[in-house]
Design a protein around this motif. Structure first.
Motif, PDB file in Angstrom:
ATOM      1  N   TYR A 190     -66.863 -16.783 -26.846  1.00 51.85           N
ATOM      2  CA  TYR A 190     -66.729 -16.462 -25.416  1.00 51.85           C
ATOM      3  C   TYR A 190     -67.265 -17.603 -24.567  1.00 51.85           C
ATOM      4  CZ  TYR A 190     -68.579 -14.837 -20.955  1.00 51.85           C
ATOM      5  OH  TYR A 190     -68.929 -14.753 -19.636  1.00 51.85           O
ATOM      6  N   LYS A 191     -68.442 -18.099 -24.918  1.00 48.01           N
ATOM      7  CA  LYS A 191     -69.053 -19.186 -24.154  1.00 48.01           C
ATOM      8  C   LYS A 191     -68.264 -20.483 -24.293  1.00 48.01           C
ATOM      9  CE  LYS A 191     -73.664 -17.180 -24.646  1.00 48.01           C
ATOM     10  NZ  LYS A 191     -74.967 -17.274 -25.356  1.00 48.01           N
ATOM     11  N   LYS A 192     -67.714 -20.700 -25.466  1.00 45.39           N
ATOM     12  CA  LYS A 192     -66.982 -21.940 -25.720  1.00 45.39           C
ATOM     13  C   LYS A 192     -65.617 -21.942 -25.064  1.00 45.39           C
ATOM     14  CE  LYS A 192     -65.610 -24.959 -29.553  1.00 45.39           C
ATOM     15  NZ  LYS A 192     -65.589 -25.132 -31.025  1.00 45.39           N
ATOM     16  N   ASN A 193     -64.959 -20.762 -25.026  1.00 42.33           N
ATOM     17  CA  ASN A 193     -63.572 -20.691 -24.551  1.00 42.33           C
ATOM     18  C   ASN A 193     -63.389 -19.890 -23.273  1.00 42.33           C
ATOM     19  OD1 ASN A 193     -62.124 -21.984 -26.971  1.00 42.33           O
ATOM     20  ND2 ASN A 193     -63.352 -20.395 -27.952  1.00 42.33           N
ATOM     21  N   ASN A 194     -64.477 -19.258 -22.795  1.00 44.36           N
ATOM     22  CA  ASN A 194     -64.437 -18.471 -21.570  1.00 44.36           C
ATOM     23  C   ASN A 194     -63.365 -17.368 -21.635  1.00 44.36           C
ATOM     24  OD1 ASN A 194     -65.409 -17.800 -19.023  1.00 44.36           O
ATOM     25  ND2 ASN A 194     -63.853 -19.032 -17.976  1.00 44.36           N
ATOM     26  N   ILE A 195     -63.338 -16.655 -22.756  1.00 41.30           N
ATOM     27  CA  ILE A 195     -62.408 -15.539 -22.931  1.00 41.30           C
ATOM     28  C   ILE A 195     -63.219 -14.255 -22.795  1.00 41.30           C
ATOM     29  CG2 ILE A 195     -60.779 -14.417 -24.508  1.00 41.30           C
ATOM     30  CD1 ILE A 195     -60.395 -17.178 -25.828  1.00 41.30           C
ATOM     31  N   THR A 196     -63.077 -13.602 -21.645  1.00 40.16           N
ATOM     32  CA  THR A 196     -63.920 -12.454 -21.309  1.00 40.16           C
ATOM     33  C   THR A 196     -63.804 -11.331 -22.325  1.00 40.16           C
ATOM     34  OG1 THR A 196     -63.707 -12.990 -18.961  1.00 40.16           O
ATOM     35  CG2 THR A 196     -64.443 -10.767 -19.511  1.00 40.16           C
ATOM     36  N   GLU A 197     -62.620 -11.143 -22.875  1.00 40.32           N
ATOM     37  CA  GLU A 197     -62.420 -10.057 -23.842  1.00 40.32           C
ATOM     38  C   GLU A 197     -63.361 -10.192 -25.044  1.00 40.32           C
ATOM     39  OE1 GLU A 197     -58.512 -10.444 -21.616  1.00 40.32           O
ATOM     40  OE2 GLU A 197     -60.071 -11.780 -22.403  1.00 40.32           O
ATOM     41  N   LEU A 198     -63.674 -11.423 -25.443  1.00 39.57           N
ATOM     42  CA  LEU A 198     -64.571 -11.618 -26.583  1.00 39.57           C
ATOM     43  C   LEU A 198     -65.985 -11.143 -26.253  1.00 39.57           C
ATOM     44  CD1 LEU A 198     -63.412 -15.111 -27.910  1.00 39.57           C
ATOM     45  CD2 LEU A 198     -62.712 -12.830 -28.681  1.00 39.57           C
ATOM     46  N   LYS A 199     -66.381 -11.325 -25.009  1.00 36.80           N
ATOM     47  CA  LYS A 199     -67.678 -10.807 -24.583  1.00 36.80           C
ATOM     48  C   LYS A 199     -67.693  -9.281 -24.639  1.00 36.80           C
ATOM     49  CE  LYS A 199     -70.797 -10.733 -20.596  1.00 36.80           C
ATOM     50  NZ  LYS A 199     -70.977 -11.115 -19.175  1.00 36.80           N
ATOM     51  N   ASN A 200     -66.582  -8.666 -24.248  1.00 40.77           N
ATOM     52  CA  ASN A 200     -66.491  -7.206 -24.277  1.00 40.77           C
ATOM     53  C   ASN A 200     -66.547  -6.677 -25.716  1.00 40.77           C
ATOM     54  OD1 ASN A 200     -66.198  -7.298 -21.489  1.00 40.77           O
ATOM     55  ND2 ASN A 200     -63.959  -7.214 -21.570  1.00 40.77           N
ATOM     56  N   PHE A 201     -65.868  -7.366 -26.615  1.00 40.02           N
ATOM     57  CA  PHE A 201     -65.924  -6.962 -28.024  1.00 40.02           C
ATOM     58  C   PHE A 201     -67.340  -7.136 -28.582  1.00 40.02           C
ATOM     59  CE2 PHE A 201     -61.202  -7.742 -28.110  1.00 40.02           C
ATOM     60  CZ  PHE A 201     -60.848  -6.455 -28.508  1.00 40.02           C
ATOM     61  N   ALA A 202     -68.037  -8.186 -28.134  1.00 43.38           N
ATOM     62  CA  ALA A 202     -69.416  -8.399 -28.578  1.00 43.38           C
ATOM     63  C   ALA A 202     -70.302  -7.229 -28.158  1.00 43.38           C
ATOM     64  CB  ALA A 202     -69.960  -9.709 -28.009  1.00 43.38           C
ATOM     65  N   GLU A 203     -70.101  -6.743 -26.953  1.00 44.18           N
ATOM     66  CA  GLU A 203     -70.875  -5.598 -26.476  1.00 44.18           C
ATOM     67  C   GLU A 203     -70.601  -4.362 -27.328  1.00 44.18           C
ATOM     68  OE1 GLU A 203     -69.758  -5.342 -22.392  1.00 44.18           O
ATOM     69  OE2 GLU A 203     -71.042  -7.031 -21.765  1.00 44.18           O
TER      70      GLU A 203
END
Length: 326
Positions: free
Chosen positions: A252-265
């Motif tokens: 998420y931090k490397k590619n700024n793909i918000t969905e990956l942050k949501n999956f991390a949560e």
């Protein structure tokens, strides 16, 4: 010769994961990708009436092979495992490897590990790094337990040694592909070719717990039940979800793909759900494992299985269909 490897504990890791995290940090790299295969669940069906559940559940489906694959693929660090009935051979190999600039990893029974709080109390499998060989002792790095280098006498080692591994370090020519990592992790959890998938294994485990007669036996050898294997195994399963969340956040931090942050949560949420199972085991240990308590554990583990399966399917669909910048 003392190798300049400093202890650096990685939160939510077990002792083997901590060894590889320490090595990656020694090479001045982010260690998140060692957990690219950490989202999994192993369960083996009951074969004998008195076979404990703690001996049949684990975070990794194939032992440490999944972890070692991640470390080799993303960091070029390869472990070669060996067995010997001669502890002096391990000392000689450690001297040779360290002279070349490579530490080795050793098994040490915690009963013979003097900096471990289980020293002279409990026999628990444990691993650490050897970074120097002195006349009568090893200098060890054990990031899982200690923030400083520790000394292990050859006498203690001779009583508590086991397997060990040497290490090689190679250059990785290709960078990580987040889509491939996500697709592989989700697909491996979901697929059922030649084996029951992870989520059905969770449900099978829950079915066993519902009628499990030996739950009290899981704790019988431990005056402090935090050392009980079933508690440690469930901790590792919780850690696996939290650690895979680190992989998602890394990309998420490397590619700024918000969905990956949501999956991390969502994966962190799964980790918390497994932590609750452990908390309930503590509670029920003192209250008694009645049918209602086992039924509650059964229900909650089934809910976790449904939750994680849904996350895996959604992650797989997202990664396969994603067409943005990688």
């Amino acid at each position: 010769m003392l190798l300049d490897i400093k202890p650096s504990h990685e939160p939510s890791s077990n002792c083997i994961e901590d060894i590889f995290a320490t090595l990656v940090k020694w090479k001045n790299k982010d260690c998140a990708l060692i957990f690219s295969n950490a989202w999994s669940f192993h369960y083996k069906r009951l074969n004998a009436e008195h076979e404990l559940l703690s001996a049949r559940i684990d975070i990794y489906r194939e032992g440490f092979k999944q972890l070692e694959c991640s470390v080799a693929s993303h960091y070029g660090i390869k472990a070669s495992w060996e067995n010997t009935d001669d502890y002096k051979k391990i000392i000689r190999i450690a001297e040779t490897e360290i002279s070349k600039g490579n530490p080795i990893g050793i098994y040490i029974d915690t009963f013979w590990c003097p900096w471990n709080i289980a020293y002279q109390k409990h026999h628990i499998p444990h691993y650490c790094l050897v970074v120097e060989v002195k006349d009568t002792e090893f200098v060890c790095v054990d990031s899982y337990i200690s923030a400083k280098r520790e000394l292990l006498s050859f006498k203690d080692f001779s009583y508590g040694y086991g397997t060990f591994f040497t290490l090689s370090f190679e250059q990785v020519l290709r960078g990580p592909d987040w889509k491939s990592i996500m697709i592989n992790a989700a697909a491996e959890a979901i697929k059922s070719d030649n084996r029951v998938n992870d989520f059905d294994n969770m449900r099978a485990c829950a079915n066993e717990i519902k009628i499990y007669k030996n739950m009290k036996d899981e704790f019988s050898e431990y005056d402090d039940i935090t050392y009980a294997p079933i508690i440690r195994r469930l901790n590792y399963i919780s850690y696996g979800r939290k650690n895979f969340a680190k992989v998602l956040l890394y990309f998420y931090k490397k590619n700024n793909i918000t969905e990956l942050k949501n999956f991390a949560e969502e994966l962190n949420g799964a980790g918390l759900k497994w932590s609750l199972i452990n908390n309930l085991l503590f509670k029920y240990y003192f209250e008694g494992f009645g049918e209602d308590k086992l039924e509650n554990l059964y229900m909650r583990i089934n809910q976790i299985a449904d939750y994680e399966e849904n996350v895996a399917k959604n992650l797989l669909h997202f990664a396969e269909k994603y067409t943005g910048a990688v």
